[in-house]
Scaffold this motif. Structure first.
Motif, PDB file in Angstrom:
ATOM      1  N   ASP A   1     -99.700  40.113  10.737  1.00  0.00           N
ATOM      2  CA  ASP A   1     -99.546  41.500  11.172  1.00  0.00           C
ATOM      3  C   ASP A   1    -100.880  41.944  11.790  1.00  0.00           C
ATOM      4  OD1 ASP A   1     -98.653  44.022  11.525  1.00  0.00           O
ATOM      5  OD2 ASP A   1     -98.882  44.637   9.435  1.00  0.00           O
ATOM      6  N   ILE A   2    -101.002  41.644  13.084  1.00  0.00           N
ATOM      7  CA  ILE A   2    -102.278  41.920  13.745  1.00  0.00           C
ATOM      8  C   ILE A   2    -102.216  43.274  14.450  1.00  0.00           C
ATOM      9  CG2 ILE A   2    -103.878  41.076  15.518  1.00  0.00           C
ATOM     10  CD1 ILE A   2    -102.889  38.228  14.692  1.00  0.00           C
ATOM     11  N   ASP A   3    -103.116  44.180  14.005  1.00  0.00           N
ATOM     12  CA  ASP A   3    -103.096  45.553  14.543  1.00  0.00           C
ATOM     13  C   ASP A   3    -103.229  45.586  16.053  1.00  0.00           C
ATOM     14  OD1 ASP A   3    -102.887  46.351  11.972  1.00  0.00           O
ATOM     15  OD2 ASP A   3    -105.012  46.823  11.716  1.00  0.00           O
ATOM     16  N   LYS A   4    -104.116  44.725  16.576  1.00  0.00           N
ATOM     17  CA  LYS A   4    -104.373  44.719  18.025  1.00  0.00           C
ATOM     18  C   LYS A   4    -103.096  44.414  18.799  1.00  0.00           C
ATOM     19  CE  LYS A   4    -108.521  45.714  18.995  1.00  0.00           C
ATOM     20  NZ  LYS A   4    -108.677  46.912  19.772  1.00  0.00           N
ATOM     21  N   PHE A   5    -102.287  43.529  18.204  1.00  0.00           N
ATOM     22  CA  PHE A   5    -101.050  43.139  18.880  1.00  0.00           C
ATOM     23  C   PHE A   5    -100.037  44.281  18.883  1.00  0.00           C
ATOM     24  CE2 PHE A   5    -101.399  38.226  18.243  1.00  0.00           C
ATOM     25  CZ  PHE A   5    -102.518  38.238  19.043  1.00  0.00           C
TER      26      PHE A   5
ATOM     27  N   ASP B   1    -100.282  46.436  21.876  1.00  0.00           N
ATOM     28  CA  ASP B   1    -100.136  45.804  23.177  1.00  0.00           C
ATOM     29  C   ASP B   1     -98.726  45.239  23.348  1.00  0.00           C
ATOM     30  OD1 ASP B   1    -101.711  44.677  25.575  1.00  0.00           O
ATOM     31  OD2 ASP B   1    -100.603  42.944  24.791  1.00  0.00           O
TER      32      ASP B   1
ATOM     33  N   SER C   1     -98.463  41.326  23.913  1.00  0.00           N
ATOM     34  CA  SER C   1     -98.693  40.533  22.698  1.00  0.00           C
ATOM     35  C   SER C   1     -97.528  40.666  21.738  1.00  0.00           C
ATOM     36  CB  SER C   1     -99.971  40.988  21.999  1.00  0.00           C
ATOM     37  OG  SER C   1    -101.016  40.989  22.910  1.00  0.00           O
TER      38      SER C   1
ATOM     39  N   ASP D   1     -97.263  45.155  33.647  1.00  0.00           N
ATOM     40  CA  ASP D   1     -98.697  45.304  33.422  1.00  0.00           C
ATOM     41  C   ASP D   1     -99.497  44.970  34.679  1.00  0.00           C
ATOM     42  OD1 ASP D   1     -98.246  46.138  30.911  1.00  0.00           O
ATOM     43  OD2 ASP D   1     -98.856  44.279  29.902  1.00  0.00           O
ATOM     44  N   GLU D   2     -99.025  43.948  35.397  1.00  0.00           N
ATOM     45  CA  GLU D   2     -99.738  43.542  36.613  1.00  0.00           C
ATOM     46  C   GLU D   2     -99.605  44.570  37.719  1.00  0.00           C
ATOM     47  OE1 GLU D   2     -98.606  39.613  37.772  1.00  0.00           O
ATOM     48  OE2 GLU D   2     -99.863  38.683  36.226  1.00  0.00           O
TER      49      GLU D   2
ATOM     50  N   ALA E   1    -104.930  37.832   9.225  1.00  0.00           N
ATOM     51  CA  ALA E   1    -104.651  38.816  10.277  1.00  0.00           C
ATOM     52  C   ALA E   1    -105.865  39.717  10.499  1.00  0.00           C
ATOM     53  CB  ALA E   1    -103.436  39.643   9.900  1.00  0.00           C
TER      54      ALA E   1
ATOM     55  N   ASP F   1    -107.920  40.035  13.878  1.00  0.00           N
ATOM     56  CA  ASP F   1    -108.106  41.380  14.446  1.00  0.00           C
ATOM     57  C   ASP F   1    -109.578  41.643  14.747  1.00  0.00           C
ATOM     58  OD1 ASP F   1    -106.167  43.166  15.134  1.00  0.00           O
ATOM     59  OD2 ASP F   1    -105.615  43.620  13.079  1.00  0.00           O
TER      60      ASP F   1
ATOM     61  N   TRP G   1    -110.675  40.253  22.646  1.00  0.00           N
ATOM     62  CA  TRP G   1    -109.702  41.184  23.178  1.00  0.00           C
ATOM     63  C   TRP G   1    -110.235  41.996  24.361  1.00  0.00           C
ATOM     64  CZ3 TRP G   1    -104.797  40.839  22.532  1.00  0.00           C
ATOM     65  CH2 TRP G   1    -103.994  41.872  22.943  1.00  0.00           C
TER      66      TRP G   1
ATOM     67  N   LYS H   1    -106.855  41.798  38.450  1.00  0.00           N
ATOM     68  CA  LYS H   1    -105.937  42.688  39.162  1.00  0.00           C
ATOM     69  C   LYS H   1    -106.617  43.320  40.358  1.00  0.00           C
ATOM     70  CE  LYS H   1    -103.404  44.127  35.292  1.00  0.00           C
ATOM     71  NZ  LYS H   1    -103.279  45.200  34.338  1.00  0.00           N
TER      72      LYS H   1
END
Lengths: 171, 207
Positions: free
Chosen positions: A58-62, A65, A68, A168-169, B178, B182, B190, B201
């Motif tokens: 459970d990755i917060d960063k993901f 996003d 992800s 996103d692109e 995790a 993170d 990240w 881009k």
């Protein structure tokens, strides 16, 4: 009484069908088992357990996003990855692997062959719906590669991921 | 105080009285024994393999107990300034015991012994995570879970002449992993990845 007959018939036929499917799965499994100890091969096996564990992360960063998140959703459905690579007798191994594949079970997605005699074949095993149970990649030429991705690859999720990347692109 | 709790207190005091000194001593030993047992527990397949081979000629072995890891990582955590190392030490703190065995040049542990061990470990509820074999080198990573915790992590590296065995008893949970992923995504990857993607881009010519 009619229902009972149908039930009995189903019970009799079910093992036959499952045995048929099992025998096909076993043909590929046997192929891996046959060469897993052979020193001519490089072998990579990533177990369902690892994919399960990755799915549990459970990755917060993901969470923040979308891309992800989509990748993690696909990863949760994967159950295993096996790779066999060999540079010896590559073409012979390629032909041998191809001969073991039941074309009723696997469907060819794409075949590529170049002038040098390199062959690449993408095959899938699905249930006719949106779920792919196995993605098989065979490469024959200078080296032999057999890659088998097992799981429940949902085409809807893959298209969702592709859409997310595209969105996103374009931002 | 109710009648029942009063009776309980009196009984406890009786147990601690000089008459019952021997019994109370054993009573206090119980938690100590429990702690010792909990830090010694290794699955039968792992401990028998380790015991069988650790004293063979050419084999070096080492066991680091949990309290030493805890103290060592604690001290190191205070001494180092690097945040990344500190984060890793937090995870290392959850290793409760580490067993290490290495055999160099003509390992007396045969591939057949290792095969049997892997087979026994599987029967002992270890599950394979990754197997990589290239020529004569094989790497096995196995895990044994208990509830949410990764109770045992086993790393085996074996080639023609060398063998490495690493067994870790841990209290690591998936949420700990995790957390560290993170942390590194936040710190290292990240933001850089995001920046790289944005840069790409910008460079991409619009059709």
């Amino acid at each position: 009484m009619k229902y009972l007959k149908v039930l009995l018939l189903t019970m009799l036929l079910a093992p036959a069908f499952s045995a048929d499917a099992q025998s096909q799965i076993n043909a590929i499994d046997k192929y891996f088992q046959q060469y897993v100890e052979d020193e001519r091969f490089t072998v990579v096996y990533i177990s369902p357990k690892l994919f399960q564990m990755i799915g549990k992360l459970d990755i917060d960063k993901f969470d923040s996003d979308r891309e992800s998140q989509a990748i993690m959703e696909i990863a949760q459905d994967l159950q295993g990855l096996r790779i066999l690579v060999s540079e010896d007798d590559a073409m012979q191994l390629y032909q041998e692997a191809k001969a073991k594949i039941n074309t009723d079970e696997y469907e060819v997605l794409m075949t590529v062959r170049d002038r040098d005699g390199d062959n690449v074949e993408f095959l899938v095993r699905d249930d006719g719906g949106d779920i792919i149970h196995e993605l098989l990649l065979l490469v024959g030429g200078d080296e032999f590669v057999m890659l088998s991705f097992v799981g429940a690859l949902d085409l809807n999720k893959i298209s969702q991921l592709a859409k997310t990347i595209e969105d996103d692109e374009n931002k | 105080m109710t009648k029942i709790s009063k009776a309980k207190t009196e009984r406890s005091l009786k147990l601690l009285s000089p008459k019952n000194y021997t019994m109370s001593r054993y009573f206090f030993l119980l938690p100590l024994i429990a702690i010792l047992l909990s830090s010694c527990g290794s699955p039968a397949s792992v401990s028998s393999f380790y015991q069988e081979h650790k004293r063979k000629a050419g084999v070096k072995n080492m066991t680091i107990p949990g309290w030493l890891i805890y103290a060592g990582t604690g001290i190191a955590h205070d001494l180092v300034d690097d945040e990344d190392t500190k984060a890793m030490l937090q995870l290392a703190k959850k290793v409760k015991r580490l067993q290490f065995m290495i055999a160099e040049e003509q390992s007396p542990i045969s591939p057949a012994d290792i095969q049997t061990f892997v087979h026994n470990a599987r029967a002992d509820h270890f599950e394979e995570l990754i197997v990589v074999r290239d020529k004569s080198t094989t790497v096995n990573v196995m895990v044994r879970e208990k509830g949410e915790k990764l109770r045992h992590l086993l790393f085996l590296i074996n080639d023609e002449s060398d063998f490495v065995f690493l067994n870790m008893r841990t209290n690591i949970k998936m949420k700990d992993i995790a957390k560290i992923v993170d942390y590194f995504l936040e710190k290292e990857g990240w933001d850089n990845l995001q920046k790289k993607s944005e840069k790409k881009k910008e460079e991409k010519p619009k059709v």
